[in-house]
Design a protein around this motif. Structure first.
Motif, PDB file in Angstrom:
ATOM      1  N   TYR A   1       1.254  -1.181   0.312  1.00 55.17           N
ATOM      2  CA  TYR A   1       0.043   0.391   0.016  1.00 55.17           C
ATOM      3  C   TYR A   1       0.682   1.012  -0.306  1.00 55.17           C
ATOM      4  CZ  TYR A   1      -3.725   3.028   1.450  1.00 55.17           C
ATOM      5  OH  TYR A   1      -4.669   4.105   1.147  1.00 55.17           O
ATOM      6  N   SER A   2       1.808   1.365   0.856  1.00 54.39           N
ATOM      7  CA  SER A   2       2.654   2.484   0.624  1.00 54.39           C
ATOM      8  C   SER A   2       3.332   2.974  -0.389  1.00 54.39           C
ATOM      9  CB  SER A   2       4.065   1.953   1.598  1.00 54.39           C
ATOM     10  OG  SER A   2       3.747   2.064   2.752  1.00 54.39           O
ATOM     11  N   ALA A   3       3.757   1.222  -1.552  1.00 54.55           N
ATOM     12  CA  ALA A   3       4.622   1.631  -2.598  1.00 54.55           C
ATOM     13  C   ALA A   3       3.184   2.267  -3.888  1.00 54.55           C
ATOM     14  CB  ALA A   3       4.985   0.191  -3.351  1.00 54.55           C
ATOM     15  N   ILE A   4       2.048   2.202  -3.367  1.00 48.85           N
ATOM     16  CA  ILE A   4       1.199   2.009  -4.298  1.00 48.85           C
ATOM     17  C   ILE A   4       0.951   3.573  -4.050  1.00 48.85           C
ATOM     18  CG2 ILE A   4      -1.567   2.222  -4.347  1.00 48.85           C
ATOM     19  CD1 ILE A   4      -1.742  -1.005  -4.142  1.00 48.85           C
ATOM     20  N   CYS A   5       0.965   4.418  -2.780  1.00 47.32           N
ATOM     21  CA  CYS A   5       0.680   5.905  -3.001  1.00 47.32           C
ATOM     22  C   CYS A   5       1.839   6.236  -3.335  1.00 47.32           C
ATOM     23  CB  CYS A   5       0.528   6.030  -0.685  1.00 47.32           C
ATOM     24  SG  CYS A   5      -0.747   5.528  -0.365  1.00 47.32           S
ATOM     25  N   ILE A   6       3.599   6.517  -3.333  1.00 52.92           N
ATOM     26  CA  ILE A   6       4.332   6.929  -3.578  1.00 52.92           C
ATOM     27  C   ILE A   6       4.109   6.716  -5.364  1.00 52.92           C
ATOM     28  CG2 ILE A   6       6.776   6.820  -3.728  1.00 52.92           C
ATOM     29  CD1 ILE A   6       6.979   5.439  -1.357  1.00 52.92           C
ATOM     30  N   THR A   7       3.669   5.489  -4.682  1.00 55.02           N
ATOM     31  CA  THR A   7       3.540   5.846  -7.338  1.00 55.02           C
ATOM     32  C   THR A   7       2.372   6.180  -7.591  1.00 55.02           C
ATOM     33  OG1 THR A   7       1.839   3.638  -7.174  1.00 55.02           O
ATOM     34  CG2 THR A   7       4.774   3.338  -7.914  1.00 55.02           C
ATOM     35  N   ARG A   8       1.340   6.490  -6.950  1.00 55.45           N
ATOM     36  CA  ARG A   8       0.103   7.447  -7.202  1.00 55.45           C
ATOM     37  C   ARG A   8       0.426   8.740  -6.793  1.00 55.45           C
ATOM     38  NH1 ARG A   8      -4.177   7.970  -4.344  1.00 55.45           N
ATOM     39  NH2 ARG A   8      -5.801   8.519  -6.341  1.00 55.45           N
ATOM     40  N   MET A   9       1.338   9.082  -5.883  1.00 55.20           N
ATOM     41  CA  MET A   9       1.671  10.439  -6.297  1.00 55.20           C
ATOM     42  C   MET A   9       2.672  10.737  -7.359  1.00 55.20           C
ATOM     43  SD  MET A   9       2.886  11.064  -1.868  1.00 55.20           S
ATOM     44  CE  MET A   9       3.518  11.926  -2.405  1.00 55.20           C
ATOM     45  N   ILE A  10       3.749  10.303  -8.190  1.00 57.42           N
ATOM     46  CA  ILE A  10       4.323  10.546  -9.021  1.00 57.42           C
ATOM     47  C   ILE A  10       3.839  11.004 -10.113  1.00 57.42           C
ATOM     48  CG2 ILE A  10       6.094   9.532 -10.315  1.00 57.42           C
ATOM     49  CD1 ILE A  10       7.054   8.216  -8.126  1.00 57.42           C
ATOM     50  N   THR A  11       2.379   9.690 -10.236  1.00 58.20           N
ATOM     51  CA  THR A  11       1.991  10.686 -11.736  1.00 58.20           C
ATOM     52  C   THR A  11       1.141  10.719 -11.940  1.00 58.20           C
ATOM     53  OG1 THR A  11       0.352   7.993 -10.225  1.00 58.20           O
ATOM     54  CG2 THR A  11       1.547   7.128 -12.167  1.00 58.20           C
ATOM     55  N   ILE A  12       0.317  11.678 -10.422  1.00 58.71           N
ATOM     56  CA  ILE A  12      -0.437  11.957 -10.281  1.00 58.71           C
ATOM     57  C   ILE A  12      -0.014  13.558 -10.349  1.00 58.71           C
ATOM     58  CG2 ILE A  12      -1.928  13.566  -8.784  1.00 58.71           C
ATOM     59  CD1 ILE A  12      -2.484  10.765  -7.396  1.00 58.71           C
ATOM     60  N   THR A  13       1.649  13.612 -10.176  1.00 62.81           N
ATOM     61  CA  THR A  13       2.157  15.520 -10.062  1.00 62.81           C
ATOM     62  C   THR A  13       2.708  15.346 -11.461  1.00 62.81           C
ATOM     63  OG1 THR A  13       3.395  14.748  -7.816  1.00 62.81           O
ATOM     64  CG2 THR A  13       4.397  16.004  -9.799  1.00 62.81           C
ATOM     65  N   LEU A  14       2.862  13.901 -11.984  1.00 62.77           N
ATOM     66  CA  LEU A  14       3.033  13.521 -14.004  1.00 62.77           C
ATOM     67  C   LEU A  14       2.174  14.353 -14.672  1.00 62.77           C
ATOM     68  CD1 LEU A  14       6.310  11.322 -13.788  1.00 62.77           C
ATOM     69  CD2 LEU A  14       6.349  13.775 -13.628  1.00 62.77           C
ATOM     70  N   ILE A  15       1.202  13.491 -14.352  1.00 63.96           N
ATOM     71  CA  ILE A  15      -0.074  14.005 -15.481  1.00 63.96           C
ATOM     72  C   ILE A  15      -1.627  14.737 -15.467  1.00 63.96           C
ATOM     73  CG2 ILE A  15      -1.906  12.681 -16.246  1.00 63.96           C
ATOM     74  CD1 ILE A  15       0.113  10.311 -16.318  1.00 63.96           C
ATOM     75  N   PRO A  16      -1.427  15.488 -15.062  1.00 63.77           N
ATOM     76  CA  PRO A  16      -2.386  16.976 -13.816  1.00 63.77           C
ATOM     77  C   PRO A  16      -3.634  17.256 -14.564  1.00 63.77           C
ATOM     78  CG  PRO A  16      -0.646  18.232 -15.503  1.00 63.77           C
ATOM     79  CD  PRO A  16       0.242  16.428 -15.354  1.00 63.77           C
TER      80      PRO A  16
ATOM     81  N   ASP B   1      -6.873  13.529  -7.591  1.00 65.64           N
ATOM     82  CA  ASP B   1      -6.272  12.497  -7.486  1.00 65.64           C
ATOM     83  C   ASP B   1      -6.562  10.824  -8.600  1.00 65.64           C
ATOM     84  OD1 ASP B   1      -8.285  12.131  -6.182  1.00 65.64           O
ATOM     85  OD2 ASP B   1      -7.466  10.549  -4.914  1.00 65.64           O
ATOM     86  N   LEU B   2      -6.608  11.153  -9.528  1.00 62.18           N
ATOM     87  CA  LEU B   2      -6.811  10.822 -10.839  1.00 62.18           C
ATOM     88  C   LEU B   2      -6.047   9.707 -10.908  1.00 62.18           C
ATOM     89  CD1 LEU B   2      -8.669  13.239 -12.503  1.00 62.18           C
ATOM     90  CD2 LEU B   2     -10.294  11.894 -11.028  1.00 62.18           C
ATOM     91  N   PHE B   3      -5.377   9.835 -11.657  1.00 60.59           N
ATOM     92  CA  PHE B   3      -4.072   8.636 -12.036  1.00 60.59           C
ATOM     93  C   PHE B   3      -3.117   7.944 -11.167  1.00 60.59           C
ATOM     94  CE2 PHE B   3      -0.626   6.874 -15.169  1.00 60.59           C
ATOM     95  CZ  PHE B   3      -1.954   5.963 -16.086  1.00 60.59           C
ATOM     96  N   TYR B   4      -3.066   6.729 -10.682  1.00 53.47           N
ATOM     97  CA  TYR B   4      -4.729   5.693 -11.712  1.00 53.47           C
ATOM     98  C   TYR B   4      -5.100   5.901  -9.940  1.00 53.47           C
ATOM     99  CZ  TYR B   4      -0.686   3.075  -8.935  1.00 53.47           C
ATOM    100  OH  TYR B   4      -0.003   2.596  -7.856  1.00 53.47           O
ATOM    101  N   SER B   5      -6.315   5.117 -10.049  1.00 52.15           N
ATOM    102  CA  SER B   5      -7.287   4.967  -8.527  1.00 52.15           C
ATOM    103  C   SER B   5      -6.719   4.760  -7.808  1.00 52.15           C
ATOM    104  CB  SER B   5      -8.128   4.109  -9.055  1.00 52.15           C
ATOM    105  OG  SER B   5      -8.731   3.340  -8.648  1.00 52.15           O
ATOM    106  N   GLY B   6      -6.967   4.865  -6.511  1.00 53.32           N
ATOM    107  CA  GLY B   6      -6.406   4.601  -5.524  1.00 53.32           C
ATOM    108  C   GLY B   6      -7.551   3.317  -4.387  1.00 53.32           C
ATOM    109  N   HIS B   7      -8.745   4.190  -5.414  1.00 51.87           N
ATOM    110  CA  HIS B   7      -9.884   2.441  -4.658  1.00 51.87           C
ATOM    111  C   HIS B   7      -9.953   1.183  -5.434  1.00 51.87           C
ATOM    112  CE1 HIS B   7     -11.603   6.882  -4.437  1.00 51.87           C
ATOM    113  NE2 HIS B   7     -12.177   6.603  -3.318  1.00 51.87           N
ATOM    114  N   VAL B   8      -9.344   1.404  -6.596  1.00 44.50           N
ATOM    115  CA  VAL B   8      -9.568   0.151  -7.242  1.00 44.50           C
ATOM    116  C   VAL B   8      -7.631  -0.841  -6.314  1.00 44.50           C
ATOM    117  CG1 VAL B   8      -9.560  -1.229  -9.358  1.00 44.50           C
ATOM    118  CG2 VAL B   8     -10.654   0.986  -8.646  1.00 44.50           C
ATOM    119  N   SER B   9      -6.866   0.477  -6.771  1.00 38.15           N
ATOM    120  CA  SER B   9      -5.794  -0.161  -6.366  1.00 38.15           C
ATOM    121  C   SER B   9      -5.557  -1.079  -4.488  1.00 38.15           C
ATOM    122  CB  SER B   9      -4.440   0.659  -6.360  1.00 38.15           C
ATOM    123  OG  SER B   9      -4.605   2.024  -5.897  1.00 38.15           O
ATOM    124  N   THR B  10      -6.085  -0.442  -4.079  1.00 37.61           N
ATOM    125  CA  THR B  10      -6.602  -0.420  -2.532  1.00 37.61           C
ATOM    126  C   THR B  10      -6.870  -2.387  -2.403  1.00 37.61           C
ATOM    127  OG1 THR B  10      -7.079   2.137  -1.812  1.00 37.61           O
ATOM    128  CG2 THR B  10      -7.134   0.384  -0.209  1.00 37.61           C
TER     129      THR B  10
END
Length: 223
Positions: A109-124, A151-160
């Protein structure tokens, strides 16, 4: 079950739980993974509200999503969070009995949060058209109790839910988690809180993250 039988069973369960957690703690590799995982999670909990509040202030691109354009928007928050928190409760119960589940979920879950922060930042991205606000008081702490829509790309709900799928051991539990991920993927589209690409990308990201973490940190849990 008689009162005496219940007491005996409860005592045996308690002893089993203590033994499992004691064994886990006395295993150096698992103890280190647990401590570092908790440390990373604590940092993320403190950083995420600030991150989400900042991304909400920036402009974004609204995608032309054909699936959403043909999908009427409905508020299905109650069903969405009923699924998520039911699976979270099940995962918590399983993790109490098997500390390995807790440790792996903590890292995944931590890895998901970190990668989501990256993808959300790179893809506004701007919120989808006809978005209906999705508010969950239980996870509001991660968003600073603010209404976050970017907080769109990618879905946190599905990935959780997919993270739960990869961490649970019983086949029946894994089926419930996978089914829950599919249903939640549909529901976030019905509520227009995500684009289709956000939902479709989640399984790919979580699959790769799980493979990497399994190979690097949890080789004994390879499936």
């Amino acid at each position: 079950m008689t009162t005496l039988s219940f007491i005996i069973v409860s005592r045996n369960v308690t002893l089993s739980l203590k033994r499992n957690w004691k064994t886990t703690w006395q295993t150096p590799s698992l103890r280190i993974l647990m401590l570092i995982g908790c440390f990373i999670a604590a940092i993320l909990i403190s950083v995420l509200p600030i991150f989400f509040q900042n991304i909400e202030k920036r402009p974004g691109i609204q995608l032309n999503d054909r699936i959403l354009s043909h999908t009427p928007a409905y508020n299905v928050s109650i069903y969405l969070f009923l699924i998520i928190w039911s699976m979270a409760l099940l995962t918590l119960v399983r993790a109490v009995y098997k500390p390995e589940i807790f440790i792996k979920y903590l890292w995944l879950y931590s890895a998901i949060c970190i990668t989501r922060m990256i993808t959300i930042t790179l893809i506004p991205l701007a919120p989808p058209a006809n978005l209906m606000n999705l508010v969950d008081p239980l996870t509001g702490v991660f968003y600073g109790h603010a209404n976050i829509t970017k907080d769109l790309f990618y879905s946190g709900h599905v990935s959780t839910l997919l993270a739960m799928y990869y961490c649970l051991h019983k086949k029946s539990d894994k089926r419930f988690a996978l089914l829950g991920a599919v249903v939640v993927g549909v529901l976030v589209l019905v509520q227009h809180v995500h684009y289709t690409i956000d939902v479709l990308a989640a399984p790919l990201f979580v699959f790769v993250l799980n493979k990497l973490l399994t190979a690097l940190l949890f080789p004994s849990t390879r499936q």
